[in-house]
Design an enzyme around this catalytic site. Structure first.
Site, PDB file in Angstrom:
ATOM      1  N   ASP A  90       0.852  -1.186   0.000  1.00 30.67           N
ATOM      2  CA  ASP A  90       0.000   0.000   0.000  1.00 30.67           C
ATOM      3  C   ASP A  90       0.890   1.240   0.000  1.00 30.67           C
ATOM      4  O   ASP A  90       2.111   1.140   0.122  1.00 30.67           O
ATOM      5  CB  ASP A  90      -0.964  -0.016   1.179  1.00 30.67           C
ATOM      6  CG  ASP A  90      -0.255   0.021   2.523  1.00 30.67           C
ATOM      7  OD1 ASP A  90       0.966   0.252   2.541  1.00 30.67           O
ATOM      8  OD2 ASP A  90      -0.909  -0.183   3.547  1.00 30.67           O
ATOM      9  N   ASP A 270      -7.897  -8.070   0.279  1.00 31.36           N
ATOM     10  CA  ASP A 270      -6.992  -8.252   1.415  1.00 31.36           C
ATOM     11  C   ASP A 270      -7.731  -7.851   2.679  1.00 31.36           C
ATOM     12  O   ASP A 270      -8.660  -7.040   2.636  1.00 31.36           O
ATOM     13  CB  ASP A 270      -5.731  -7.396   1.274  1.00 31.36           C
ATOM     14  CG  ASP A 270      -5.986  -5.953   1.714  1.00 31.36           C
ATOM     15  OD1 ASP A 270      -5.613  -5.610   2.850  1.00 31.36           O
ATOM     16  OD2 ASP A 270      -6.572  -5.182   0.933  1.00 31.36           O
TER      17      ASP A 270
END
Length: 376
Positions: A90, A270
């Site tokens: 991320d 996720d």
């Protein structure tokens, strides 16, 4: 590098294949979360054994500890953590914006106090891209502002969500420019924001589409909003994402959320839920959830899930897992995590098979029926 092959569809559900620099990922896929370069309680060997194809790393935390100098010594995150399959990182945006009053947002980026030692730090789209280039993750996420569901105890207004989303769009362009300047050979995903407002989500997607990202993520969900709002936004956005690019739903969620996401057109998921819940003794099975700490399991010789082929279910009873949890043995967290992640990955395998055979609707009905039945 990213190549996406859309193999077949069944309604909005998609069966695909993503080829990345470190391997091939079959979609729909669940990606275990390894915040600090480690999926909690799991070794890379165990992740391979349960069939994990791609894992997540956290740009923000890896930047702070161990630091880019350490990762760079190993020529990237893969060698550092001993994982030779794909990694998604991320951008660090979500963690920075979670700091609340400890951070200050400007057009340039975000200034904040390090949660490790209090040092003053600065993170921008350019710096995020530079960090992720050093990590050498296969999928890089743009730096964005994760629009909160609530601001000062009330839902974000349309004006507030619009301001946040448009900042993210400008940062998306800067992320893309820096990614290209660095000649990063990996893939870059844009993130659709806009809060709970469909028109803002459409504006975000239109702006991102002009930048030609390798894939598209849906951000700003599972941030405290009611489930019906999450599903409303998901079902609006997912079918509108470019059909020739992977679709990623960030930070979601329960097994039911994953199946609903697939039905809407999502390819990648996720969530920390399977690993976090495992450590807290909350286990997912085909027939509902098991709270292994409950006294009902004290003398139960059955496996968690008789239909599950994971190492835990093949070798240990509910009574033993109950015992490990009650006495706080580390092995309990490990066995629970093996099971929960195996369950999530097996669920995605069954989803993929059902789409290939054009029976996803039947699968979804059976899945809901089985989960509602409850364990016995």
């Amino acid at each position: 590098m990213l190549n996406f092959e859309l193999i077949t569809t069944d309604g909005n559900a998609r069966r695909g294949r993503v080829t990345l620099n470190h391997g091939v990922v079959e979609t729909p896929i669940f990606m275990p979360v390894g915040t600090y370069g480690s999926v909690k309680a799991m070794s890379p060997l165990e992740l391979n054994e349960i069939g994990a194809e791609i894992i997540l790393g956290n740009t923000f935390h890896l930047w702070l500890r161990p630091g880019l100098d350490v990762v760079n010594t190993h020529e990237g995150l893969h060698r550092f953590i001993g994982w030779d399959k794909p990694i998604l990182t991320d951008s660090g945006g979500f963690q920075v914006f979670s700091l609340g009053d400890l951070r200050k947002i400007t057009e340039d980026g975000v200034t904040f106090a390090s949660p490790v030692n209090g040092d003053k730090l600065f993170l921008s789209p350019e710096i995020s891209m530079q960090i992720q280039r050093t990590l050498n993750s296969d999928i890089v996420m743009q730096f964005d502002e994760c629009t909160p569901y609530e601001i000062e105890g009330r839902p974000a207004t349309h004006e507030e969500a619009a301001k946040s989303m448009r900042m993210s769009l400008r940062w998306a362009k800067r992320s893309r420019d820096e990614f290209e300047r660095l000649a990063n050979p990996n893939a870059l995903f844009g993130i659709v924001q806009g809060g709970m407002f469909e028109d803002l989500r459409d504006e975000s997607l239109a702006g991102l589409s002009e930048l030609d990202f390798h894939g598209f993520a849906i951000g700003g969900l599972s941030v405290g909003e009611p489930k019906e709002d999450m599903m409303r936004v998901l079902e609006h956005v997912a079918p509108r994402l470019p059909a020739d690019k992977p679709h990623y739903l960030m930070g979601v969620g329960t097994p039911e959320d994953l199946v609903a996401g697939v039905a809407a057109g999502v390819d990648m998921f996720d969530c920390v839920m399977p690993t976090r819940n495992a450590r807290n003794g909350w286990l997912f099975t085909r027939y509902g959830d098991v709270k292994i700490r409950n006294a009902a399991h004290r003398n139960d010789p059955r496996p968690l899930d008789e239909s599950c082929a994971c190492y835990t279910c093949r070798n240990f009873s509910r009574a033993y897992l109950h015992h490990l949890h009650r006495v706080g043995e580390i092995l309990g967290a490990r066995l629970n995590t093996i099971h929960n992640l195996h369950y999530y990955l097996q669920l995605m395998r069954e989803v993929r098979e059902s789409i290939e055979q054009h029976r996803f609707s039947d699968f979804r009905r059976q899945f809901a029926s089985d989960r509602a039945r409850g364990t016995r």
